[in-house]
Write a protein that holds these residues in place. Structure first.
Motif, PDB file in Angstrom:
ATOM      1  N   VAL A   1      -7.533  -1.711   0.596  1.00 48.16           N
ATOM      2  CA  VAL A   1      -8.657  -1.359  -0.388  1.00 48.16           C
ATOM      3  C   VAL A   1      -9.880  -1.893   0.280  1.00 48.16           C
ATOM      4  CG1 VAL A   1      -9.571  -2.043  -2.546  1.00 48.16           C
ATOM      5  CG2 VAL A   1      -7.122  -1.613  -2.503  1.00 48.16           C
TER       6      VAL A   1
ATOM      7  N   SER B   1      -3.192   0.025  -2.282  1.00 50.67           N
ATOM      8  CA  SER B   1      -3.222  -1.078  -3.329  1.00 50.67           C
ATOM      9  C   SER B   1      -3.097  -2.266  -2.836  1.00 50.67           C
ATOM     10  CB  SER B   1      -1.901  -0.841  -4.090  1.00 50.67           C
ATOM     11  OG  SER B   1      -0.727  -1.081  -3.541  1.00 50.67           O
TER      12      SER B   1
ATOM     13  N   SER C   1       0.868  -1.124   0.146  1.00 49.54           N
ATOM     14  CA  SER C   1      -0.024  -0.097  -0.083  1.00 49.54           C
ATOM     15  C   SER C   1       0.940   1.057  -0.052  1.00 49.54           C
ATOM     16  CB  SER C   1      -0.903   0.147   1.416  1.00 49.54           C
ATOM     17  OG  SER C   1      -1.984  -0.739   1.020  1.00 49.54           O
TER      18      SER C   1
ATOM     19  N   LEU D   1      -7.649   6.217  -5.003  1.00 48.28           N
ATOM     20  CA  LEU D   1      -7.548   4.813  -5.212  1.00 48.28           C
ATOM     21  C   LEU D   1      -7.684   4.850  -6.600  1.00 48.28           C
ATOM     22  CD1 LEU D   1      -8.299   2.062  -3.901  1.00 48.28           C
ATOM     23  CD2 LEU D   1     -10.652   2.375  -4.365  1.00 48.28           C
TER      24      LEU D   1
END
Length: 439
Positions: free
Chosen positions: A83, A78, A15, A346
């Motif tokens: 997410v 990610s 992430s 995002l």
């Protein structure tokens, strides 16, 4: 910030968060004219290949958003667990950003994309009811193949811009379904004018600039007034206007929000045509499956390879490359503590091409979607959480009908003089027109 300070984007459980450090010596400095915009496609591709990347140092001297990055106030999620938490927190810990509202409100007012809270929920409830009715109508045998036959007739004529043709056809289909017109919009309504109105809103916003990010006044934009007469006449005819007014839902804003799905639907079809034009094996298999399927039997179970190919197209070319949210209060997303005011960016484009999430992510491979269900936190062409696109099922059905029409006659787009690449950060468009030969 001094000009010799930069930023390296570090990966934690892949992430991505932004932090302030020396510029990564392993990343070459951007050349003049290089697309090193903060959210440029080249930047997202670089992060998908290698999550440790860099931004030019001079960015950090000029704008508040860059200062936020330098102080760890931006999160690029990610990892699937992060997410997932973003989707769960959307509408509670997270909300749509003023940037996103500014980008959409000029065209759709307080429609679903720009609305939040109770107004958004009211619109969503009404939208789900309308889409249920539309899906029920599509189950009728005579209705299933109507669009495919209509589009096939349209595609029999040569066109120097097949995307323009597909936009017009898909909007026609959406209007027919929403207003229960019985596939007559193409003959009785100025559909081309509607498409032009939406293009006038979308095209100038293909380059995301700092003016879109920092809190500046909204730029003047073309509002889609072309739809007003359609909404007034058709909405009254089927009782839609009365239903929405009774629920306290803004009629025009809601209808335009529902119809806007024609754009990404047409876009997925044109990307499939582009990929198939350079892949003979793919084109032949799509053609064979379309020929073996009657227009009245266009269903996922009868066209499994085409359905898998459409899902793979939306992995490589998600219609909306990224979405933005803002953290409302201090909290935790995945393994990351986030502060109030943090930007959460995002990017389906980044996630769908991330080398830790997909094998050979740049390679087109429909087999990824043959009989398997992918983690919804790493495959999100329609978003996720409470803002997951409520029209996703309808869009997939229209996509399948459109793909049947595209490939049943074995036609191939006219070869382009150079490879077609993606452009834009609002929607992911091809960077050149694609000609269609007709039959």
């Amino acid at each position: 910030m001094t000009s010799n300070r930069g930023a390296s984007l570090r990966s934690s459980s892949h992430s991505l968060t932004a932090s302030c450090s020396s510029t990564n010596p392993g990343v070459p400095a951007p050349a003049a004219g290089h697309d090193w915009g903060m959210f440029g496609l080249k930047f997202l591709k670089a992060m998908a290949r290698d999550p440790v990347s860099a931004l030019p140092a001079e960015c950090f001297e000029r704008h508040d958003v860059m200062r936020r990055i330098a102080h760890r106030h931006v999160l690029f999620p990610s990892a699937p667990d992060t997410v997932r938490d973003v989707f769960r927190a959307d509408g509670q810990l997270l909300n749509i950003t003023p940037m996103q509202v500014r980008r959409f409100r000029p065209a759709i007012g307080d429609g679903m994309i720009a609305a939040s809270g109770i107004p958004w929920q009211r619109q969503r409830d009404c939208g789900q009811a309308l889409l249920t009715e539309a899906m029920s109508k599509m189950q009728e045998a005579q209705e299933i193949g109507a669009f495919a036959k209509e589009l096939r007739a349209i595609l029999s004529q040569p066109s120097d811009d097949v995307f323009a043709t597909l936009k017009k056809a898909c909007l026609t289909r959406f209007i027919d379904l929403l207003f229960q017109r019985g596939t007559k919009a193409i003959d009785t309504l100025p559909v081309e004018d509607f498409v032009t109105a939406v293009d006038a809103f979308i095209m100038p916003r293909q380059s995301l600039t700092l003016a879109d990010i920092v809190p500046l006044p909204a730029q003047a934009a073309h509002r889609t007034h072309a739809f007003d007469s359609l909404i007034e006449i058709e909405g009254r005819r089927i009782g839609l206007t009365q239903r929405l007014e009774k629920k306290g839902v803004p009629v025009r804003d809601f209808v335009v929000s529902m119809l806007i799905g024609f754009y990404p639907t047409a876009l997925a079809l044109v990307w499939l045509a582009i990929v198939a034009s350079t892949n003979a094996a793919l084109h032949n298999r799509l053609h064979t499956e379309a020929q073996a399927t009657n227009a009245e039997d266009i269903r996922p179970r009868s066209m499994p390879f085409t359905m898998a190919s459409l899902r793979e197209i939306m992995r490589l070319y998600p219609p909306f490359p990224f979405a933005t949210r803002e953290v409302l209060r201090n909290g935790v997303l995945g393994a990351h503590a986030v502060r109030r005011g943090t930007f959460v960016l995002l990017s389906p484009y980044l996630i769908h091409r991330h080398k830790r999430l997909w094998r050979n992510p740049e390679h087109f491979d429909p087999a990824r979607f043959s009989g398997t269900q992918h983690d919804r936190n790493r495959y999100l062409p329609f978003g996720g959480g409470q803002r997951h696109c409520i029209g996703s099922a309808l869009s997939m059905r229209v996509l399948l009908e459109g793909a049947h029409a595209l490939f049943v006659d074995g036609l191939i787009p006219t070869p382009c003089p150079r490879p077609v690449r993606e452009r834009g950060m609002f929607v992911l468009l091809p960077d050149q027109r694609i000609a269609w030969p007709g039959s």
